[in-house]
Design an enzyme around this catalytic site. Structure first.
Site, PDB file in Angstrom:
ATOM      1  N   LYS A  89      38.464  -2.795  -1.954  1.00  0.00           N
ATOM      2  CA  LYS A  89      37.974  -2.022  -3.094  1.00  0.00           C
ATOM      3  C   LYS A  89      36.579  -1.487  -2.795  1.00  0.00           C
ATOM      4  CE  LYS A  89      37.496  -2.620  -8.138  1.00  0.00           C
ATOM      5  NZ  LYS A  89      37.680  -3.586  -9.249  1.00  0.00           N
ATOM      6  N   SER A 163      40.424  -2.311 -12.898  1.00  0.00           N
ATOM      7  CA  SER A 163      39.729  -1.219 -12.252  1.00  0.00           C
ATOM      8  C   SER A 163      40.056  -1.095 -10.752  1.00  0.00           C
ATOM      9  CB  SER A 163      38.215  -1.412 -12.396  1.00  0.00           C
ATOM     10  OG  SER A 163      37.792  -2.616 -11.771  1.00  0.00           O
ATOM     11  N   SER A 187      41.117  -7.149 -13.350  1.00  0.00           N
ATOM     12  CA  SER A 187      41.161  -5.948 -12.508  1.00  0.00           C
ATOM     13  C   SER A 187      41.912  -6.104 -11.201  1.00  0.00           C
ATOM     14  CB  SER A 187      39.741  -5.456 -12.232  1.00  0.00           C
ATOM     15  OG  SER A 187      39.180  -4.904 -13.396  1.00  0.00           O
TER      16      SER A 187
END
Length: 479
Positions: A89, A163, A187
Site C-alpha cells: 500500500k 482504504s 482497511s
C-alpha cells in the site's frame, strides 16, 4: 459536552493549513457537536526528497497499482515467499518509489524500506510496486484517491472497499499474489470482503509499523491480502515479529505450527447476535449457513457494541490530527521516527489536502481543542469497555464469527454519510479498538456478489483465527 463554534473550527483549520469555505466550517461545527454527544455518553532514512508526485500515475486496467519498479525487486530467490509477486500500500515505504498516500499534494521518496518491506524481500518475495489507496487512508469505500477510483475487478459497479483499495483489487485481478494493506478500522478486511479475497488484520503490536504513515497509532495495523488463507498466513508470518524501531511491537515472532489448520479441528466459535442483527438478512443468513457447512461447533455469545462505532470515529480522527499537527511524530510509543515520514507530513502541512480530508478531520480536531482532550478521553473509555466485553465473549470459545461488512458490496457513489460508512466498517472497526486479530474470507455469493465472514480471535492467537477462517473458506469452495 460543549463543542466549538465556527470560530473554533476556523482556528483548527488554520492551524492545520486547511483552506475551507464557510459551508465546510459549519459542517465541522455540526460534526464536533455530534462527536461531543458521543463523548458525553461515555532507522533514519537517508536521501529523502519531497516533491509533487506528478510522475506517479496508476498503471493497469483497474488503477490498482500506482508506481512500479521496471523489474520487480527481489533480494533472494529462496524463502517462503519465493516466486510470490507482492505489492504494498502506498503509505508504506519502498526504496526508490514515492510514498503519496493516495494524494497528489505531496510525495516522499526514500532510499530505505519500511521494516515490513525488508521482511517481504528477505522471504523471497518479488516486490512489484505500490498500490493505490484512499487519500491518507480516510475512506472505507476506495473512492477517494486523488489518482482515481480503483475498480472492483469482480464487480465494476460496486466499490472495491478501502482504504487499501488498490491492494484488494491487485490481488483479486491477479496482478499480484499478496498485497500489504493497512487496517485502522477495517482497511484490509473491507477491500478483501468487497473483492472476494482473504484479508488478515493482525493483533495490534504483532507487525512493526516503522516506515508507515500513520492514521491513528492506537488503531493502526499492517496485514496481508491474498486469494487463499495459506498464502495470507505465509505473508503474515514473513512480516510479523518485534522490531526495535517500533517499540509498540510485543512478540518476537509469529508461532505458526506445521499443521496450523488442525487448530480448527476442535474449535468452538461464538456467534455474537448483535453483529448479525446489524447486518442485512441476506448477509447474516449466508454467514450462518457457511458456519454450519464448515461443521464448526457454535455457541451464541453476547457482545454489545455500545457506543464503540462512534467512539472509533472520534479516536481515529483525533489521533490523525495530533499526528499531522506534530509533523509525523508520535511521542512515546510511535513507530514513525523516520525522515521519510517526517518530510512527507511536513510537505502535506503546506498543501491543500482537499475537502474530503478536511471534512473527516475538522470536527474531531476542533472538539479536541475545545474540550482540552476530554472528548478523546471519553472515547478511549468506551474503547476500553468494548475491549473488556470482547475478552469476556472470547473466554470460552476459540474465535468469534460474524459478517465482515453488513451488506453486499455497495454500489459506487453510495457512501455519503457516516451511517453509510458504518455498513462497511461497523463490524470491523470495533476490533481495531480492541486490538484483537481479525481475518476475513469469502464464504458465499448472493446475487453474484461475495459475502465474507470475519473471524476474531484472542490477542496473538492470529493463527487460530486464520485456521477457523480456512475451514470456512474450504467449506465454501466445496459448495
Amino acid at each position: 459536552m460543549t463543542g466549538p463554534d465556527i470560530d473554533g473550527v476556523r482556528e483548527t483549520a488554520d492551524r492545520l493549513g486547511f483552506d475551507v469555505d464557510d459551508d465546510r466550517l459549519r459542517q465541522g461545527v455540526d460534526d464536533a457537536a455530534s462527536l461531543g454527544e458521543i463523548a458525553a455518553d461515555v532507522d533514519d532514512d537517508a536521501g529523502v526528497t519531497v516533491n509533487t508526485p506528478a510522475n506517479v500515475t496508476p498503471s493497469g486496467d483497474h488503477d490498482e497499482l500506482l508506481a512500479t519498479y521496471e523489474t520487480p525487486r527481489q533480494a533472494s530467490q529462496v524463502g517462503p515467499l519465493a516466486e510470490t509477486r507482492v505489492a504494498i500500500k502506498d503509505n508504506i515505504a519502498a526504496s526508490g518509489l514515492p510514498t503519496t498516500c493516495g494524494s497528489k499534494c505531496v510525495a516522499a521518496v526514500s532510499e530505505t524500506d519500511a521494516v515490513v518491506t525488508t521482511r517481504l524481500l528477505e522471504a523471497g518475495a518479488q516486490l512489484v510496486g505500490k498500490a493505490n489507496m484512499d487519500a491518507f487512508a480516510l475512506g472505507p469505500s476506495g473512492e477517494f484517491s486523488d489518482y482515481g477510483t480503483v475498480q472492483n475487478p469482480i464487480a465494476p459497479d460496486r466499490v472495491p472497499g478501502g482504504s487499501s483499495s488498490g491492494s484488494g483489487a491487485a490481488v483479486a485481478a491477479e496482478a499480484v499474489d499478496v498485497a500489504l494493506g493497512t487496517d485502522t478500522g477495517g482497511s484490509v478486511r473491507i477491500p478483501a470482503a468487497c473483492c472476494g479475497i482473504v484479508g488478515a488484520k493482525p493483533t495490534h503490536g504483532l507487525v512493526p509499523r516503522h516506515g508507515f504513515v500513520s492514521f491513528a497509532p492506537s488503531l493502526d495495523t499492517i496485514g496481508p491480502l491474498a486469494r487463499d488463507v495459506e498464502t495470507a498466513v505465509a505473508g503474515l508470518e514473513a512480516i510479523a515479529g518485534a522490531d526495535a524501531r517500533d517499540p509498540s511491537t510485543r512478540t518476537r515472532s509469529l508461532d505458526v505450527p506445521g499443521e496450523w489448520r488442525s487448530l480448527a479441528d476442535d474449535a468452538t466459535v461464538g456467534l455474537p447476535q448483535q453483529f448479525f442483527d446489524r447486518s442485512s438478512d441476506a448477509v447474516a443468513t449466508a454467514v450462518r449457513s457457511a458456519v454450519e457447512a464448515a461443521g464448526l461447533q457454535t455457541v451464541p455469545v453476547e457482545l454489545p457494541l455500545g457506543h464503540i462505532e462512534r467512539a472509533y470515529f472520534l479516536i481515529g480522527a483525533t489521533e490523525f490530527v495530533w499526528f499531522f499537527d506534530q509533523t509525523g511524530i508520535v511521542r512515546g510509543q510511535g513507530p514513525e521516527y523516520t525522515a521519510t515520514v517526517h518530510s512527507f507530513i511536513d510537505g502535506a502541512r503546506s498543501a491543500d489536502l482537499g475537502g474530503h480530508v478536511a471534512g473527516r478531520l475538522l470536527g474531531s480536531g476542533a472538539l479536541d481543542a475545545e474540550t482540552d482532550g476530554e472528548a478523546y478521553r471519553a472515547a478511549r473509555q468506551e474503547a476500553t469497555a468494548f475491549t473488556e466485553r470482547t475478552e469476556v465473549a472470547l473466554e470460552d470459545v476459540s474465535a468469534l464469527v460474524m459478517p465482515t461488512i453488513r451488506t453486499l458490496p455497495p454500489k459506487r457513489g453510495a457512501m455519503n454519510t457516516t451511517e453509510d460508512m458504518l455498513t462497511l466498517l461497523g463490524n470491523t472497526a470495533p476490533f481495531n479498538a480492541a486490538g484483537t486479530p481479525a481475518a476475513t474470507v469469502p464464504v458465499a455469493e448472493v446475487d453474484g456478489l461475495p459475502v465474507s465472514a470475519q473471524v476474531v480471535s484472542p490477542w496473538f492467537k492470529d493463527i487460530t483465527g486464520l485456521a477457523v477462517a480456512d475451514r470456512l473458506h474450504g467449506a465454501s469452495i466445496r459448495d
